[in-house]
Write a protein that holds these residues in place. Structure first.
Motif, short mmCIF file in Angstrom:
data_model
loop_
_atom_site.label_atom_id
_atom_site.label_comp_id
_atom_site.label_asym_id
_atom_site.label_seq_id
_atom_site.Cartn_x
_atom_site.Cartn_y
_atom_site.Cartn_z
N PHE B 62 -6.38 -2.83 -0.21
CA PHE B 62 -7.37 -2.03 -0.94
C PHE B 62 -6.76 -1.01 -1.89
O PHE B 62 -7.43 -0.57 -2.82
CB PHE B 62 -8.29 -1.31 0.05
CG PHE B 62 -9.47 -2.15 0.47
CD1 PHE B 62 -10.69 -2.02 -0.20
CD2 PHE B 62 -9.37 -3.09 1.49
CE1 PHE B 62 -11.77 -2.80 0.16
CE2 PHE B 62 -10.45 -3.87 1.85
CZ PHE B 62 -11.66 -3.73 1.20
N CYS B 63 -5.53 -0.62 -1.67
CA CYS B 63 -4.95 0.44 -2.51
C CYS B 63 -4.98 0.01 -3.98
O CYS B 63 -4.41 -1.00 -4.36
CB CYS B 63 -3.50 0.73 -2.10
SG CYS B 63 -2.73 1.89 -3.25
N PRO B 64 -5.63 0.79 -4.82
CA PRO B 64 -5.81 0.37 -6.23
C PRO B 64 -4.57 0.54 -7.08
O PRO B 64 -4.52 0.01 -8.18
CB PRO B 64 -6.95 1.27 -6.71
CG PRO B 64 -6.86 2.50 -5.86
CD PRO B 64 -6.34 2.05 -4.52
N GLY B 77 4.28 1.67 4.31
CA GLY B 77 4.85 2.86 3.69
C GLY B 77 4.02 3.17 2.45
O GLY B 77 3.30 2.31 1.92
N ILE B 78 4.11 4.39 1.99
CA ILE B 78 3.36 4.79 0.80
C ILE B 78 4.33 5.36 -0.22
O ILE B 78 5.17 6.21 0.11
CB ILE B 78 2.26 5.82 1.14
CG1 ILE B 78 1.22 5.18 2.06
CG2 ILE B 78 1.59 6.35 -0.14
CD1 ILE B 78 0.14 6.10 2.56
N ASP B 79 4.27 4.85 -1.44
CA ASP B 79 5.12 5.39 -2.51
C ASP B 79 4.37 6.55 -3.15
O ASP B 79 3.45 6.35 -3.93
CB ASP B 79 5.41 4.29 -3.54
CG ASP B 79 6.40 4.76 -4.59
OD1 ASP B 79 6.49 5.99 -4.80
OD2 ASP B 79 7.06 3.90 -5.19
N GLY B 85 -3.94 9.64 -4.29
CA GLY B 85 -4.72 10.41 -3.33
C GLY B 85 -6.20 10.09 -3.31
O GLY B 85 -7.02 10.94 -2.96
N CYS B 86 -6.55 8.86 -3.66
CA CYS B 86 -7.98 8.52 -3.75
C CYS B 86 -8.64 8.43 -2.37
O CYS B 86 -9.85 8.56 -2.25
CB CYS B 86 -8.18 7.21 -4.51
SG CYS B 86 -7.51 5.78 -3.63
N GLY B 87 -7.86 8.14 -1.33
CA GLY B 87 -8.43 8.10 0.01
C GLY B 87 -9.06 6.78 0.41
O GLY B 87 -9.62 6.65 1.50
N THR B 99 -4.85 9.61 7.66
CA THR B 99 -5.69 10.79 7.44
C THR B 99 -5.30 11.43 6.12
O THR B 99 -4.13 11.42 5.72
CB THR B 99 -5.52 11.85 8.56
OG1 THR B 99 -4.18 11.79 9.02
CG2 THR B 99 -6.47 11.61 9.71
N MET B 100 -6.31 11.98 5.45
CA MET B 100 -6.08 12.63 4.17
C MET B 100 -5.92 14.13 4.44
O MET B 100 -6.81 14.76 5.01
CB MET B 100 -7.25 12.39 3.21
CG MET B 100 -7.52 10.92 2.89
SD MET B 100 -6.12 10.03 2.14
CE MET B 100 -6.00 10.81 0.54
N VAL B 101 -4.78 14.66 4.01
CA VAL B 101 -4.47 16.06 4.27
C VAL B 101 -4.32 16.78 2.94
O VAL B 101 -3.72 16.24 2.00
CB VAL B 101 -3.14 16.18 5.06
CG1 VAL B 101 -2.88 17.62 5.45
CG2 VAL B 101 -3.16 15.27 6.27
S1 SF4 Z 1 -4.72 7.42 -1.19
FE1 SF4 Z 1 -2.85 6.67 -2.16
S2 SF4 Z 1 -2.13 5.07 -0.83
FE2 SF4 Z 1 -4.24 5.47 -0.26
S3 SF4 Z 1 -5.43 3.97 -1.42
FE3 SF4 Z 1 -5.37 5.82 -2.67
S4 SF4 Z 1 -3.58 5.57 -3.97
FE4 SF4 Z 1 -3.38 4.05 -2.36
#
Ligand code: SF4
Ligand code: SF4
Lengths: 395, 105
Positions: B62-64, B77-79, B85-87, B99-101
């Protein structure tokens, strides 16, 4: 020119369908709308009968999607074709900009039909002329033969300059009226119109690209300029392709404005499309009555043939511009263009705009005679009675 | 530094055309989006709890951006150079492992 044409008595719409077939189009996406529908019906018939080998028909839910599908197909390098009319063309509007902006040589037939309301299915040029600024080339056909020839030439011109092209024919007057059309044997069409060489293709998987990328203020401007350069180049290409067509098939289209008996003419009638057939006939009658008149049929409205217009305008005293269309708040659209094109030149003929035939109102030889009488008076007195005349208005 | 997708971020260059003739004829891929560090846009940062993660990779799908990659141990992992930060990942994760911090900058 040594070839045996295939003569058929067909409608303007069937002429368009046969031309698309002979052009070996690979993708057709369209949505039915009167009076265009018989074009795509005929193409569907070709497919159903197995008369075409490599043609995908994409049924869609709207004209907007039809053009979107053509854009996708064309971006893969395929030769794409569609057809529409009036409200359908208006619904495509957004995508028309997209096709030219992405530089895709899609060819479309627009059957001129009046915009609603009031609802009308009859002939009127405002639908296509309202797409003037979308970056599409526009060719207006006088008869069914020109619909056929126009589609073939349009593909060649479009694929040379990488811009889309619209072939415009009249509702019913051409679309549903049967006439003799001389078609060209397939192998000769193939010689004239070789397979497309695309500028880019989405299916080159070794060199993946994104089409229609973001253009920031630092880059957008240059891409717009390139579209205009391509339009300018198209003028030369049209002359060349039109001449080649004439040499190969006997019908010359090297001129963007077809001049009919304009040598020594005092004034000329200028217009687009099928109504110019009536005008030419009227010119013959008027000439036999002593009028020194001619006809100037504007074949290509985009790119606009301003140099040819200038050459004509230098030698005539008056131009009667016949517009089967109107731009509210100003004047007939061809009139507006022609006047503008001459403004910075030394050619200053008297120009008058006659609004004729809107929504399929009949326009006949006797109407042309009345206009000729009016023009003659204007030229003799050197006084314009009015600039724009709603010719048929019931008063 | 390399991206998790194998391209070198340092190779990413902004293309600037000096004259109209240098531009491609049609507006097609003018360069790479590697130069766009969309991580700048972030207000909330996704934090992954590996203990809750079941390696379903729904977040990855789902990550756009895409900013989520799969680590060698199979966890994600997240780059953060590109995570904007779309959540969406946190919203889609079935085990609430993300979790979104609020990010302190
Ligand atoms: S918050 Fe970051 S890692 Fe998560 S879906 Fe959005 S862009 Fe991708
Ligand atoms: S969606 Fe949640 S559980 Fe699935 S891989 Fe991503 S973090 Fe792990």
């Amino acid at each position: 020119m040594d070839y045996k044409p295939i003569k058929k008595v067909i409608s303007g719409n069937y002429a368009a369908a046969y031309a698309a077939k002979h052009a070996r189009v690979e993708v057709v996406a369209a949505y039915p709308i009167t009076p265009q529908t018989s074009i795509i019906e005929k193409i569907s018939e070709f497919i159903a009968n197995g008369e075409v080998e490599n043609l995908q028909y994409v049924p869609v839910e709207s004209e907007h999607s039809a053009m979107a599908a053509c854009i996708g197909a064309s971006a893969t390098g395929a030769r794409a074709f569609t057809a529409t009319s009036a409200q359908g063309l208006a619904l495509m509007h957004e995508m028309l900009h997209w096709a030219s902006g992405a530089r895709l040589p899609i060819v479309m037939v627009d059957v001129n039909r009046a915009m609603a309301p009031p609802w009308s299915v009859w002939d009127d040029q405002t639908d296509s002329l309202a797409q003037r600024d979308t970056g599409w080339m526009q060719f207006y056909a006088e008869n069914n033969q020109e619909v056929y020839d126009g589609v073939l030439m349009a593909f060649k011109v479009a694929e040379t300059v990488n811009l889309p092209a619209m072939i415009v024919e009249s509702a019913f007057i051409l679309s549903h009226t049967y006439d003799v059309v001389e078609m060209i044997p397939q192998e000769l069409v193939d010689e004239f119109l070789p397979p497309r060489k695309p500028l880019y293709t989405l299916t080159d998987f070794d060199n993946p690209i994104a089409v229609g990328a973001l253009g920031t203020p630092a880059d957008y401007y240059e891409f717009r300029y390139k579209i205009e350069k391509a339009m300018e180049e198209a003028r030369e290409v049209i002359h060349k392709v039109g001449r080649e067509f004439g040499e190969k098939f006997g019908r010359d289209y090297s001129q963007m404005i077809e001049l009919y008996r304009t040598e020594d003419a005092e004034f000329v009638f200028m217009g687009l499309g099928s109504l110019m057939g009536t005008v030419k006939q009227a010119v013959d009658v008027l000439r036999s009555e002593g009028y020194k008149v001619g006809a100037a049929k504007v074949r290509w409205f985009r790119p606009f043939p301003k140099e040819e217009l200038y050459e004509l305008a230098k030698h005539v005293e008056g131009i009667a511009v016949l517009d089967r269309n109107f731009s509210f708040g100003q004047e007939g659209i061809l009139f507006n263009e022609a006047k503008g094109a001459l403004y910075n030149t030394d050619a200053k003929p008297i120009m008058k705009n006659y609004i004729v035939g809107l929504g399929g109102r009949d326009f006949t030889v006797s109407d042309v005679r009345k206009i000729a009488e009016n023009m003659k008076k204007i030229i003799e007195s050197r006084k314009l009675d009015r600039e724009i005349e709603w010719y048929h208005l019931k008063r | 530094m390399d991206t998790p997708f194998g391209e070198r971020k340092s190779d990413a260059q902004r293309i600037a055309f000096k004259s109209v003739d240098e531009y491609p004829e049609a507006p097609i891929s003018l360069g790479t989006t590697l130069i766009n560090f969309t991580g700048d846009w972030r207000t909330f940062i996704p934090v992954v709890d590996d203990e809750k993660c079941v390696k379903c990779y729904i977040c990855w799908k789902f990550c756009p951006e895409p900013a989520i990659f799969i680590r060698e141990d199979g966890y994600i992992g997240i780059d953060y150079d590109y995570c904007k930060g779309c959540g969406i990942c946190a919203n889609e994760c079935p085990t609430k492992a993300i979790t979104m911090v609020k990010e302190e900058k």
